[in-house]
Design a protein around this motif. Structure first.
Motif, PDB file in Angstrom:
ATOM      1  N   ALA A 146     -11.174  13.851  -0.236  1.00 24.47           N
ATOM      2  CA  ALA A 146     -12.372  13.103  -0.628  1.00 24.47           C
ATOM      3  C   ALA A 146     -13.535  13.716   0.141  1.00 24.47           C
ATOM      4  CB  ALA A 146     -12.255  11.564  -0.400  1.00 24.47           C
ATOM      5  N   ALA A 147     -13.481  13.559   1.565  1.00 24.51           N
ATOM      6  CA  ALA A 147     -14.687  14.036   2.190  1.00 24.51           C
ATOM      7  C   ALA A 147     -15.060  15.618   2.012  1.00 24.51           C
ATOM      8  CB  ALA A 147     -14.366  14.080   3.885  1.00 24.51           C
ATOM      9  N   LEU A 148     -14.162  16.453   2.103  1.00 26.70           N
ATOM     10  CA  LEU A 148     -14.479  17.841   1.478  1.00 26.70           C
ATOM     11  C   LEU A 148     -15.057  17.808   0.198  1.00 26.70           C
ATOM     12  CD1 LEU A 148     -11.307  19.826   2.587  1.00 26.70           C
ATOM     13  CD2 LEU A 148     -13.841  19.829   3.918  1.00 26.70           C
ATOM     14  N   ARG A 149     -14.709  16.843  -0.840  1.00 26.44           N
ATOM     15  CA  ARG A 149     -15.453  16.932  -2.222  1.00 26.44           C
ATOM     16  C   ARG A 149     -16.803  16.361  -1.932  1.00 26.44           C
ATOM     17  NH1 ARG A 149     -11.486  13.839  -4.992  1.00 26.44           N
ATOM     18  NH2 ARG A 149      -9.918  14.978  -4.690  1.00 26.44           N
ATOM     19  N   ARG A 164       0.753  -1.235  -0.013  1.00 21.30           N
ATOM     20  CA  ARG A 164       0.042   0.051  -0.050  1.00 21.30           C
ATOM     21  C   ARG A 164       0.773   1.229  -0.094  1.00 21.30           C
ATOM     22  NH1 ARG A 164      -2.656  -3.124   4.461  1.00 21.30           N
ATOM     23  NH2 ARG A 164      -1.749  -1.291   5.633  1.00 21.30           N
ATOM     24  N   ARG A 165       0.243   2.494  -0.131  1.00 21.44           N
ATOM     25  CA  ARG A 165       1.053   3.694  -0.142  1.00 21.44           C
ATOM     26  C   ARG A 165       1.399   4.027   1.204  1.00 21.44           C
ATOM     27  NH1 ARG A 165      -1.178   8.566  -3.401  1.00 21.44           N
ATOM     28  NH2 ARG A 165      -0.093   9.341  -1.543  1.00 21.44           N
ATOM     29  N   ALA A 166       2.756   4.644   1.399  1.00 27.87           N
ATOM     30  CA  ALA A 166       3.401   4.781   2.645  1.00 27.87           C
ATOM     31  C   ALA A 166       2.724   5.672   3.406  1.00 27.87           C
ATOM     32  CB  ALA A 166       4.966   4.868   2.395  1.00 27.87           C
ATOM     33  N   GLY A 167       2.360   6.893   2.677  1.00 33.55           N
ATOM     34  CA  GLY A 167       1.927   8.159   3.258  1.00 33.55           C
ATOM     35  C   GLY A 167       0.822   8.786   2.305  1.00 33.55           C
ATOM     36  N   GLY A 168       0.166   9.880   2.824  1.00 33.26           N
ATOM     37  CA  GLY A 168      -0.868  10.833   2.300  1.00 33.26           C
ATOM     38  C   GLY A 168      -2.241  10.228   2.487  1.00 33.26           C
ATOM     39  N   ARG A 210      -7.949  11.014   2.290  1.00 38.56           N
ATOM     40  CA  ARG A 210      -9.526  10.901   2.764  1.00 38.56           C
ATOM     41  C   ARG A 210     -10.092  12.300   3.092  1.00 38.56           C
ATOM     42  NH1 ARG A 210      -6.678   6.603   5.596  1.00 38.56           N
ATOM     43  NH2 ARG A 210      -6.501   8.076   7.210  1.00 38.56           N
ATOM     44  N   LEU A 211      -9.136  13.354   3.577  1.00 39.72           N
ATOM     45  CA  LEU A 211      -9.857  14.649   4.004  1.00 39.72           C
ATOM     46  C   LEU A 211     -10.214  15.359   2.690  1.00 39.72           C
ATOM     47  CD1 LEU A 211      -7.558  15.876   6.560  1.00 39.72           C
ATOM     48  CD2 LEU A 211      -9.619  15.321   6.920  1.00 39.72           C
TER      49      LEU A 211
END
Length: 70
Positions: free
Chosen positions: A61-64, A49-53, A58-59
């Motif tokens: 996507a939630a704001l969108r 999986r991705r190491a960071g970000g 998620r933030l």
């Protein structure tokens, strides 16, 4: 007994026995948090999986989702 009491007991014992003083409580807190973060990142990379970000994504996507469509 809390960490300060234990530190005072250990400091008194070290002074009596001529040993080096123990570290003050909270001295290595930042290093422990960094090590935990690095371990979590390592485990994510090993799992493929991705190491960071992740939090930022998620933030975003939630704001969108919350934004009203015009």
């Amino acid at each position: 007994m809390n960490a300060l009491h234990q530190y005072l007991f250990d400091a008194c014992r070290a002074a009596r026995l001529g040993e080096p003083m123990p570290p003050v409580p909270g001295t290595h807190d930042v290093a422990v948090l960094r090590a935990a973060r690095d371990r979590r990142r390592f485990e994510r990379v090993v799992a493929g999986r991705r190491a960071g970000g992740g939090l930022r994504l998620r933030l975003r996507a939630a704001l969108r989702r919350r934004r009203p469509s015009s």
